[in-house]
Design a protein around this motif. Structure first.
Motif, PDB file in Angstrom:
ATOM      1  N   UNK A 100      22.764  30.686 109.172  1.00  0.00           N
ATOM      2  CA  UNK A 100      24.187  30.734 109.504  1.00  0.00           C
ATOM      3  C   UNK A 100      24.396  30.976 110.996  1.00  0.00           C
ATOM      4  N   UNK A 101      23.567  31.825 111.572  1.00  0.00           N
ATOM      5  CA  UNK A 101      23.678  32.087 113.010  1.00  0.00           C
ATOM      6  C   UNK A 101      23.377  30.821 113.820  1.00  0.00           C
ATOM      7  N   UNK A 102      22.357  30.061 113.409  1.00  0.00           N
ATOM      8  CA  UNK A 102      22.006  28.808 114.090  1.00  0.00           C
ATOM      9  C   UNK A 102      23.148  27.803 113.958  1.00  0.00           C
ATOM     10  N   UNK A 103      23.710  27.724 112.758  1.00  0.00           N
ATOM     11  CA  UNK A 103      24.838  26.820 112.525  1.00  0.00           C
ATOM     12  C   UNK A 103      26.027  27.208 113.410  1.00  0.00           C
ATOM     13  N   UNK A 104      26.290  28.476 113.544  1.00  0.00           N
ATOM     14  CA  UNK A 104      27.389  28.946 114.376  1.00  0.00           C
ATOM     15  C   UNK A 104      27.152  28.604 115.852  1.00  0.00           C
ATOM     16  N   UNK A 105      25.932  28.783 116.310  1.00  0.00           N
ATOM     17  CA  UNK A 105      25.610  28.472 117.699  1.00  0.00           C
ATOM     18  C   UNK A 105      25.735  26.975 117.995  1.00  0.00           C
ATOM     19  N   UNK A 106      25.477  26.154 117.010  1.00  0.00           N
ATOM     20  CA  UNK A 106      25.584  24.704 117.185  1.00  0.00           C
ATOM     21  C   UNK A 106      27.019  24.205 117.135  1.00  0.00           C
ATOM     22  N   UNK A 107      27.953  25.071 116.840  1.00  0.00           N
ATOM     23  CA  UNK A 107      29.347  24.657 116.724  1.00  0.00           C
ATOM     24  C   UNK A 107      30.106  24.770 118.047  1.00  0.00           C
TER      25      UNK A 107
END
Length: 122
Positions: A100-107
């Motif tokens: 989830x943290x990686x997904x958030x950073x990619x947004x």
């Protein structure tokens, strides 16, 4: 049932769910109601199961803060109340948190993309 102060169980206010859950489960175990939480409801509940469920629901509701009573309002069983609370407040695995943290950073908004496109395309 003893008073809350003797049991040291605070009303759940959104913080430290795992500690609150442990204490509630211990109380339900002491009251011999843990089976209502852990097992599936019988297809045709008998009077004993209905009484245990009502007492377990009442115990859980007693230890929920006013703003968290919405988790109990639509639930017919104590098990479903705990399941709803688990869905929202129980910590997920470390792998899930990292994903989830990686997904958030990619947004992050890219300079060549409009704000409208950023929120609608993804």
């Amino acid at each position: 049932m003893e008073s809350r102060s003797k049991r040291n169980i605070q009303q759940f206010n959104g913080d430290r769910y795992s500690t609150w859950k442990f204490r509630i489960r211990s109380l339900l175990e002491e009251l011999q109601l843990l089976t209502v939480i852990d097992e599936e409801p019988p297809p045709r509940p008998d009077n004993e199961w209905i009484k245990k469920n009502i007492l377990a629901k009442g115990t859980i509701v007693d230890y929920l803060g006013d703003t968290f009573l919405s988790f109990a309002r639509g639930s017919s069983t104590a098990k479903s109340i705990m399941a709803e609370l688990d869905k929202v407040y129980e910590r997920r695995s470390l792998a899930t948190q990292l994903a989830l943290r990686k997904q958030l950073l990619n947004m992050k908004l890219q300079p060549d993309v409009t704000l409208f496109e950023h929120f609608t395309i993804r």
